[in-house]
Design a protein around this motif. Structure first.
Motif, short mmCIF file in Angstrom:
data_model
loop_
_atom_site.label_atom_id
_atom_site.label_comp_id
_atom_site.label_asym_id
_atom_site.label_seq_id
_atom_site.Cartn_x
_atom_site.Cartn_y
_atom_site.Cartn_z
N ASP A 81 2.46 -6.28 13.33
CA ASP A 81 2.17 -5.22 14.31
C ASP A 81 2.34 -5.74 15.73
O ASP A 81 2.87 -5.03 16.59
N LYS A 85 5.04 -4.49 18.60
CA LYS A 85 4.67 -4.07 19.96
C LYS A 85 5.58 -4.73 21.00
O LYS A 85 5.99 -4.09 21.96
N GLN A 88 8.86 -2.97 20.81
CA GLN A 88 8.75 -1.64 21.40
C GLN A 88 8.79 -1.72 22.93
O GLN A 88 9.44 -0.89 23.58
N GLU A 106 4.60 7.47 22.91
CA GLU A 106 3.63 6.65 22.18
C GLU A 106 3.04 7.43 21.01
O GLU A 106 2.70 6.85 19.97
N THR A 107 2.89 8.77 21.17
CA THR A 107 2.34 9.58 20.08
C THR A 107 3.24 9.54 18.85
O THR A 107 2.76 9.61 17.72
N ARG A 109 5.31 6.91 18.12
CA ARG A 109 5.23 5.55 17.57
C ARG A 109 3.94 5.34 16.78
O ARG A 109 3.92 4.65 15.77
N GLU A 110 2.83 5.91 17.25
CA GLU A 110 1.53 5.67 16.63
C GLU A 110 1.18 6.70 15.58
O GLU A 110 0.08 6.68 15.02
N GLY A 112 0.54 8.61 12.23
CA GLY A 112 0.23 8.12 10.89
C GLY A 112 1.20 8.67 9.86
O GLY A 112 2.16 9.37 10.18
N LYS A 139 -2.93 0.66 6.75
CA LYS A 139 -2.37 -0.17 7.83
C LYS A 139 -0.93 -0.53 7.52
O LYS A 139 -0.06 -0.52 8.41
N ARG A 142 1.32 2.39 8.28
CA ARG A 142 1.55 2.56 9.71
C ARG A 142 2.59 1.57 10.23
O ARG A 142 3.44 1.92 11.05
N LYS A 145 5.94 2.73 9.14
CA LYS A 145 6.38 3.87 9.93
C LYS A 145 6.92 3.39 11.29
O LYS A 145 7.97 3.85 11.75
N LYS A 146 6.20 2.46 11.92
CA LYS A 146 6.66 1.92 13.20
C LYS A 146 8.00 1.19 13.05
O LYS A 146 8.87 1.31 13.92
#
Length: 330
Positions: A81, A85, A88, A106-107, A109-110, A112, A139, A142, A145-146
């Motif tokens: 993670d 970051k 990103q 950011e919404t 990227r974050e 769920g 986790k 997530r 997904k990122k």
């Protein structure tokens, strides 16, 4: 061979044989077994509370190993993670800035991927560490997904890199009027006094004052989207769609020599300076739009000017004066 017991009878002054009743034997046997049972239960309780069986010891060792692997997995997920970051930040602040692409919100990227409701069956199970497992799986989802979003972003960046030549060819980078033909930079981008209404209004472009009939050049490669004559606003004007979100507008022409749908190159003559529409003097009104939003065209003159000329243009563009055209009915 059982022992025979005797007792001394004082009345007969003889040793008499002890006769054991069956009832006494049963009572004694029950007492012995009861005591043995109580002792056994006590020993079992003590052993179960204070001493582990070989099976329990093996299970505890296995649990300790699983906890160790779980902690290692959690640390690896946290490291992944953190690395994401960093990627990103480079993506948004470096790569996308170079290619003038919008950062990924950011919404997004974050976001769920279904939350813990995905694991309802697991939550309703009898697993003792189900919360631990569900938290880890969530986790992991997530992070996955990122990673997916980041790979799609890199695909977009790679496409932008492959289209770099086309991108720079489509970027407005010269003045619409040659410096040799330019009389003066008459009005810049921002709040200006309308020459007809005499009130402060937003001036969405810049005005170049020049002799009527002075050539007007396309400032980047593109396709003519509008070539139109009106008697208000911009008068005879041309709009060019350059792609990549770029569009330029050229107003108040004396005449234009292109038509809608025609492809043009940077530096190609598209018309001539005029005084048509709501104009108070011969000039060309020039606008640059990026993603349908007007921006200051001065920021895109760098190919025509040296450093001193560019600084002077910047200075002149900040002077608040009267524009040469009105666009109230545009």
């Amino acid at each position: 061979m059982s022992k025979i017991k005797y007792y001394y009878d004082t009345e007969t002054c003889k040793y008499e044989r002890v006769k054991v009743k069956k009832r006494d034997v049963v009572i004694n046997a029950l007492g012995f077994f009861s005591l043995s049972l109580i002792l056994a239960i006590g020993i079992i309780v003590v052993l179960s509370n204070y001493f582990d069986s070989p099976k329990e010891l093996a299970l505890k060792k296995e649990n300790d190993e699983l906890k160790l692997y779980y902690d290692i997995m959690q640390n690896q997920l946290t490291s992944m993670d953190d690395m994401l970051k960093v990627l990103q930040e480079k993506d948004d602040q470096v790569y996308r800035t170079v290619f003038e692409a919008e950062p990924i919100p950011e919404t997004v990227r974050e976001a769920g991927s279904g939350g813990v409701l995905k694991y309802r069956d697991l939550l309703e199970s009898d697993l003792s560490n189900k919360d631990l497992v569900v938290g880890t799986l969530d986790k992991l989802d997530r992070v996955k997904k990122k990673m997916y979003i980041q790979t799609k972003s890199y695909d977009e960046i790679m496409q932008l890199a492959r289209n770099k030549d086309e991108y720079y060819a489509a970027m407005p980078a010269i003045q619409p009027v040659s410096n040799e033909d330019l009389r003066r930079f008459s009005s810049g981008f921002g709040m200006r006094t309308d020459p007809v209404l005499k009130v402060k209004r937003m001036h969405y472009g810049v005005d170049f004052s020049a002799e009527q009939g002075t050539p007007i050049y396309a400032t980047a490669d593109g396709k003519i989207s509008v070539a139109r004559t009106t008697y208000t606003g911009l008068g005879k004007h041309v709009k060019i769609d350059h792609g990549f979100g770029f569009e330029t507008v050229y107003g108040h022409m004396n005449r234009y020599i292109v038509k809608a749908g025609q492809n043009v190159k940077r530096g190609q003559i598209i018309g001539y300076v005029g005084n048509t529409g709501k104009s108070t003097a011969p000039h060309v009104h020039y606008e640059v739009h990026i993603n349908n939003k007007a921006v200051n065209p001065v920021n895109y003159f760098y190919m025509d000017l040296d450093a001193e000329q560019y600084e002077e243009i910047l200075r002149l563009s900040t002077i608040e004066n009267q524009s040469l055209g009105s666009y109230a009915n545009q």
